[in-house]
Design a protein around this motif. Structure first.
Motif, PDB file in Angstrom:
ATOM      1  N   PHE B 160       0.837  -1.187   0.000  1.00  0.00           N
ATOM      2  CA  PHE B 160       0.000   0.000   0.000  1.00  0.00           C
ATOM      3  C   PHE B 160       0.871   1.236   0.000  1.00  0.00           C
ATOM      4  CE2 PHE B 160      -3.089  -2.994   1.566  1.00  0.00           C
ATOM      5  CZ  PHE B 160      -4.159  -2.655   0.768  1.00  0.00           C
ATOM      6  N   SER B 172      -0.335  -6.164   3.467  1.00  0.00           N
ATOM      7  CA  SER B 172      -1.313  -6.424   2.417  1.00  0.00           C
ATOM      8  C   SER B 172      -2.512  -7.187   2.945  1.00  0.00           C
ATOM      9  CB  SER B 172      -0.665  -7.207   1.293  1.00  0.00           C
ATOM     10  OG  SER B 172      -0.077  -8.368   1.814  1.00  0.00           O
ATOM     11  N   ASP B 195      -7.795   0.370  -4.389  1.00  0.00           N
ATOM     12  CA  ASP B 195      -6.826  -0.320  -5.222  1.00  0.00           C
ATOM     13  C   ASP B 195      -7.057   0.033  -6.677  1.00  0.00           C
ATOM     14  OD1 ASP B 195      -5.813  -1.604  -3.116  1.00  0.00           O
ATOM     15  OD2 ASP B 195      -6.560  -3.596  -3.610  1.00  0.00           O
ATOM     16  N   VAL B 197      -6.026  -1.676  -9.869  1.00  0.00           N
ATOM     17  CA  VAL B 197      -5.400  -2.922 -10.294  1.00  0.00           C
ATOM     18  C   VAL B 197      -5.533  -3.063 -11.794  1.00  0.00           C
ATOM     19  CG1 VAL B 197      -5.378  -5.408 -10.006  1.00  0.00           C
ATOM     20  CG2 VAL B 197      -6.051  -3.965  -8.118  1.00  0.00           C
ATOM     21  N   ARG B 445      -3.480   2.067  -3.296  1.00  0.00           N
ATOM     22  CA  ARG B 445      -2.472   1.159  -3.816  1.00  0.00           C
ATOM     23  C   ARG B 445      -2.626   1.064  -5.320  1.00  0.00           C
ATOM     24  NH1 ARG B 445      -2.326  -5.211  -2.264  1.00  0.00           N
ATOM     25  NH2 ARG B 445      -4.557  -5.143  -2.621  1.00  0.00           N
ATOM     26  N   HIS B 446      -1.538   1.080  -6.018  1.00  0.00           N
ATOM     27  CA  HIS B 446      -1.543   0.851  -7.460  1.00  0.00           C
ATOM     28  C   HIS B 446      -0.810  -0.450  -7.729  1.00  0.00           C
ATOM     29  CE1 HIS B 446      -2.016   5.239  -7.161  1.00  0.00           C
ATOM     30  NE2 HIS B 446      -2.820   5.071  -8.191  1.00  0.00           N
TER      31      HIS B 446
END
Lengths: 747, 457
Positions: B160, B172, B195, B197, B445-446
């Motif tokens: 993150f 995570s 996220d 994603v 988060r990426h």
């Protein structure tokens, strides 16, 4: 896309439009639309936008149409506003041609319109996303309404039905008293409404019910799917109503839930069954969601989507051609998805992508999983029917790998290819030498021996390969291989007698004296006696025409109309595959029938066919009152001549398990006055039969039954010398009954 | 309409079994399902299966696999597969939200909760509601969590990346806890996890040209805030949708198609690329987007293979050079290269460029594991194999053409803090003001990972 701005501009400029917009509208149409450009969808709108002002010469016509629609809609909600009628007469006229929301509503009160008013119609075409293309109503309108042809699939923005509606008063209380069970009350209400004959009889009331139901904010995706399923029960009375409903429901096609999108697609396909262009447009719209589902993370969803893609491809072969890359497999995918993707690739191939698709498929042929590799090779074989040269080259390269599981499938593919595309014979013959070392299984051996027998004159070492087989015939375990060997060797003997005479003698001797399998022995005896009759006789029998040219043509014609599967869309049928589903439902039918209708069940199993057939013909007086003449004797030559001169009038697939007992079938057909012209022996692959019948008006029905045991279905092709649909349907239902009954007896 | 619903462990043990309609056989159905599943012929798909015969009438099994569990529904009607599959995955999400995460352990610890949930979601086989707000009023049982969650458990690799004030990194597993705060424990934090994603599928031809690039992106939100609290998610301003739109200077970040969750309000999207929403508690996919054929950044990996093949001795030598084209600060994790080999490869000798790498043969393929690859670095591996009896086209001696059956190579990897489309979350603002307690934590988060990254050789 080019002309989209004018349409949008017109919408924004109208104050009536602004006011009409619901204040809390949670989806501002404009923003949403431009954020979500839809592939292809814009095309129709753009065409329309370009035509509208230019041809009509009245830019304000569009604006007029828009405000008119708002009022008309308000009217339909808020009761009979008579005062609204006069100003909207203009576009009421165009609406009467069957367009959009406004047209449908106001057209009802003001049917009279001058032809000159047709200009406004161009604008009215924008009313809803769905409109009637070249409906019959157009003929009544003036010459200007020729524009209608251009108006076809107006995909103008769906913002329309969303704005300007006042919330129907009836919904609010229900929603508040029952916050829980979000969708259930909606569905209940809908059920109630649909069961009410008054609502059914009154188009506007029905429309209001739909409207109320689909606009309920508590309706979650499950409720939406349920509602869409329910709406299938209603059959609109007129075309205007139909398009009205389509426009109301259009937003469901853009839902983010695949279940809702597919439910809406099915509804659209079924409602618009008389409008192929609308169906095509719906399928274009659903392309995006389907493709997204195909690359979804959920394997299961992906699988279901792939099955539906295949279903669509059966009717519209080019539909996904430009997206072929989406169907490339990755090695981590499960087996069942890969197989589906290979099938899809095989079906969407066209001139532009064939090179890339073949290259990809070639990679799969060496896959670790033998099943998948074989599926890929068969797929290349399927493509080879159209793109023969490239495919044969790839298949030949694969032979160089010298692996059993690959070689056997390649040789089988070659056998089918040589039959269907004789032009590739030369290339195949050059590739064959050396294959025999890598084939161990029955299917592959049969294919190789067949090829060597039929085209042995072009393969230098063909006799020596066959000689090896003859020498090892004692240890051969498969009778089918021995049969194939007998036939092939005899064929080869005819063209290369010197090399084959000796071993043919040995093989016949073995088959007659030592073989234990009766079929092989009889075949050996038969050939022996045939040879005694003289070489000319053998040639006449063995070298008569080799393949049935109609077969290849028939396979190419397999395109099915959308309507044939529209009712199966978004059900389990495409997921199982048509053939498996037929097997399942047949079984289910038998199971269910058992307890409920003991009469029928015992009847089917005990097997007196006659009353059933008679009942069938008597029960269906609307099937064109078909009467088949008892003694219609056609000669085989006449049949053949007529068969080739006619086109296939009807073709269908009938589920069939196991083999056929030709005698039983022939007897059963005799009972209903269908004559059997020719029939394959029991257990032949593929099994075929040619039937003929004549009705009392002299109309001939010629039928071919083709049974391919591997996909457990019987293909029925019927030709008719007079194009009369009613009698054709009657004939087919008779035929189906016979086949169904025979099938029941067996299982 | 669903007749039964059950959850099986990966070994086929029934964990949950619920019969909604009582119209079909008993618990042995679950066993029957597993038997059918394991004994399925290779060319049939397991997603939808049918039972015929027996005493009970025919039933269709439709299942999804989710984190090792089978979630199975049976029905005797010809219903929409899409809706049913969607329902099953929604159920999986719901169970995950309620139990923290979905696994054999959590399910068996929370059997009562799961049954209660099923009772509320489905009635007589019909869906009533799946929305979190509705359900929370009716669910009384509290989730049993195995071990208390600790923010400072940093043992696992933290992904993150955070825009938060404290540039902390949460483990995570931070998001895997029940969504509803238990009544006894008021100390649960208000947290939001966001996220981005992306799944990347790429196909590169043997001459290095790019045949296919496909990015499937999602913005996923998991909210522990009370329902109805509004938040705004700001995306990169240069975010363009469609081929024609132009924003900002430079090339921008372009995607082909976007779709939003129905609770997202898009008033500010057009002007400022801000998504406004009032998310329910639990997990939710805010936005999905796709991008194909036109990637703004270079591909993360390039592979330069060279093959030497001596037909006489059957010696095959493969030299693989892997270049990572990420920015130097980024890195790729869990990189694994999978290279199918011709049949009959017997021995492998290898020279790898780093000590932490590993290569081995298995299932007719070479597997090369690279736990961590830094952006801009180059790695190489030299593999020598003996392939006795591999026939080749006529010709003698060495050749550089690959034998059939070698390749294509596929890579799998994760790219933390990297999106291939370049889309970033600029900010995540909450309108929610908790009374007294600390302001909610927001974690962003990426992540990109490979779906299919295939390189032909």
């Amino acid at each position: 896309m080019v002309a989209a701005p004018p349409a949008e501009g017109a919408a924004r400029l109208r104050p009536a439009e602004r006011r009409g917009r619901a204040p809390g509208g949670r989806r501002p149409g404009g923003a949403r639309r431009s954020a979500l450009p839809r592939g292809g969808g814009g095309g129709g709108g753009a065409r329309l936008g370009a035509v509208g002002p230019e041809e009509a010469g009245l830019p304000q016509g569009a604006g007029r149409g828009l405000s008119g629609r708002v009022a008309a809609r308000r009217r339909s909600d808020g009761g009979p506003g008579r005062e609204g009628a006069a100003p909207w007469g203009g576009e009421a006229g165009s609406g009467a041609e069957g367009l959009g929301v406004a047209g449908a509503v106001s057209g009802r009160s003001e049917p009279a319109c001058g032809p000159q008013e047709g200009t406004a119609g161009a604008g009215a075409g924008l009313a809803g996303p769905w409109s009637l293309g070249c409906g019959p109503g157009e003929a009544e309108a003036g010459p200007t309404s020729r524009l209608g042809a251009l108006r076809r699939p107006t995909f103008a923005s769906p913002r329309f039905p969303r704005q300007g509606w006042e919330e129907p008063a009836g919904t609010a209380p229900g929603r508040e008293t029952m916050p829980y069970l979000g969708s259930e009350d909606v569905v209940k209400e809908l059920k109630k409404a649909l069961c009410n004959p008054h609502v059914q009889a009154d188009r506007l009331r029905y429309r209001n019910v739909i409207q109320r139901v689909i606009r309920m904010p508590k309706l979650d995706q499950w409720g939406q799917a349920e509602v869409l399923n329910f709406l299938l029960r209603y059959q609109p009375r007129s075309e205007e109503e139909l398009f009205d409903i389509l426009n109301l429901l259009d937003s469901f096609l853009k839902s983010s839930s695949p279940g809702v999108v597919m439910g809406a697609t099915k509804l659209f396909l079924i409602l618009a069954k008389k409008f192929p262009h609308v169906q095509t447009d719906v399928l274009v719209q659903v392309k995006g969601p389907l493709l997204a589902a195909c690359s979804s993370e959920s394997r299961e969803l992906c699988f279901a989507a792939l099955c539906h893609v295949r279903q669509i491809l059966h009717s519209l072969p080019g539909h996904f051609s430009s997206h072929y890359k989406k169907f490339f497999c990755s090695y981590s995918e499960p087996h069942y998805i890969k197989l589906q993707k290979v099938e899809v690739l095989c079906e969407l191939v066209n001139d532009e992508n064939v090179q890339q698709v073949l290259e990809e498929l070639r990679g799969y042929c060496t896959d670790v999983s033998a099943d998948f590799a074989q599926a890929a090779i068969f797929a290349i074989g399927g493509i080879a029917r159209t793109y023969t040269d490239q495919c044969v080259q790839i298949l030949t390269e694969l032979l160089g790998l010298r692996q059993e599981h690959i070689t056997t499938v390649v040789v089988q593919t070659f056998r089918d290819l040589v039959w269907l595309c004789p032009q590739c014979t030369e290339a195949v013959c050059q590739a064959l030498p050396g294959c025999e070392e890598n084939i161990q299984d029955s299917e592959g051996k049969q294919a190789l021996i067949w090829l060597l027998g039929v085209h042995g004159e072009r393969i230098p070492n063909a006799p020596y390969v066959l000689e090896d087989f003859v020498e090892n015939v004692k240890s051969e375990t498969f009778p089918a291989v021995k049969m194939e060997l007998l036939t092939a060797l005899l064929r080869l003997f005819l063209c290369r007698p010197a090399e084959c005479q000796d071993m043919l003698g040995r093989l016949l001797h073995y088959c007659i004296e030592e073989e234990k399998d009766m079929a092989v022995r009889d075949r050996g005896l038969f050939y022996y006696r045939l040879l005694l009759a003289g070489i000319d006789e053998v040639k006449r029998i063995l070298c008569s025409p080799k393949s049935d040219p109609s077969l290849g043509l028939l396979e190419d014609q397999a395109e099915r109309p959308v309507n044939s599967w529209a009712s199966d869309f978004n059900t389990l049928v495409p997921v199982y595959g048509k053939a498996r589903w037929a097997a399942i439902s047949k079984y289910q039918g038998a199971e269910h029938r058992g307890p409920e209708l003991p009469n029928t069940a015992s009847f089917a199993s005990s097997g007196p066919l006659i009353p059933e057939e008679h009942k069938e013909t008597v029960q269906e007086p609307d099937s064109g009152a078909l009467m088949l003449v008892p003694n219609c004797q056609l000669t085989a030559e006449y049949f053949e001549k007529t068969w080739f001169s006619l086109k296939v009038a009807h073709q269908q697939v009938f589920p069939w398990k196991g083999a056929v007992h030709p005698d039983t079938l022939q007897m059963a057909l005799q009972v209903v006055n269908i004559q059997t012209i020719a029939m394959s022996r029991a257990g032949a692959h593929p099994w075929k039969a040619y039937l003929s019948a004549q009705d009392d008006t002299g109309c001939l029905f010629l039928t071919e039954l083709l049974l391919e045991p591997e996909n457990s279905e019987m293909q029925i092709s019927v030709k008719q010398n007079e194009p009369r649909t009613e009698t054709l349907n009657g004939f087919i239902s008779v035929l189906e009954t016979v086949l169904g009954t025979i099938g029941d007896i067996k299982s | 309409m669903i007749s039964q619903f059950f959850i099986l462990s990966s070994k086929g043990d029934p964990l949950i079994y619920k019969d909604f309609r009582g119209d079909s056989g008993g618990r042995d159905v679950a066993e029957l399902f597993y038997r059918k599943l394991t004994g399925l012929p290779g060319d049939e798909s397991p997603v939808v299966m049918v039972t015929c015969g027996g005493h009970h009438d025919d039933r269709h099994f439709i299942h999804i696999r989710h984190s090792g569990l089978y979630l199975v529904a049976t029905t005797s009607e010809n219903i929409s597969p899409f809706s049913l599959l969607e329902l099953l995955s929604r159920l999986a999400t719901l169970l995950g939200d309620y139990c923290g995460s979905l696994s054999e352990g959590t399910i068996s610890r929370n059997v009562a909760l799961v049954y209660e949930l099923l009772d509320e979601v489905l009635d007589y086989g019909y869906v009533q509601t799946t929305s979190m707000e509705m359900l929370r009023n009716f669910i009384q049982t509290e989730a049993v969590v195995s071990k208390p969650f600790s923010l400072f458990d940093l043992s696992s690799v933290g992904l993150f990346g955070a825009e938060t004030q404290q540039s902390k990194v949460a483990p995570s597993t931070a998001a895997s806890r029940p969504v509803l705060a238990s009544r006894s424990d008021q100390s649960q934090k208000n947290e939001v996890f966001l996220d981005v994603v992306e799944r990347l599928s790429v196909l590169i031809a043997s001459n290095g040209s790019l045949l296919k690039v496909d990015v499937q992106g999602e913005i996923r939100l998991k909210s522990f805030l009370p329902s109805g609290s509004e938040m705004r998610i700001g995306l990169t301003e240069e975010f363009c949708v469609g081929k024609s739109e132009l924003r900002g200077y430079g090339p921008g970040i372009r995607v082909d198609e976007v779709s939003f969750h129905s609770s997202v309000l898009l008033e500010e999207f057009e002007s400022h690329r801000i998504l406004r929403l009032q998310p329910p508690q639990g997990e939710l996919t805010v936005m999905r987007y796709q991008l194909s054929d036109d990637l703004p950044s270079p591909l993360p990996f390039r592979l330069f293979p060279s093959v030497q093949w001596d037909r006489g001795s059957g010696r095959l030598q493969v030299y693989l050079k892997l270049r990572c084209d990420l920015p130097p600060k980024s890195q790729a994790l869990n990189v694994r290269l999978h290279l199918p080999l011709p049949r009959g490869v017997v021995s492998l000798s290898q020279e790898l460029s780093g000590p932490e790498q590993k290569a081995e043969l298995g299932e007719g393929a070479l597997r090369w594991d690279l736990p961590r690859v830094q952006g801009g670095s180059q790695l190489s591996g030299l593999f020598q194999m003996d392939v006795p009896g591999l026939p080749g086209p006529p010709g003698q001696g060495h050749s550089t053409t690959a034998p059939l059956g070698l390749g294509p190579a596929s890579l799998s990897f994760e790219l933390p803090r990297h999106t291939c489309s370049g889309l970033q979350v600029r900010f995540l603002r909450l309108a929610f003001r908790p009374c007294g307690s600390t302001s909610p934590h927001k974690w962003v988060r990426h992540l990109s990972h490979s779906d299919a990254y295939v390189i032909r050789i």
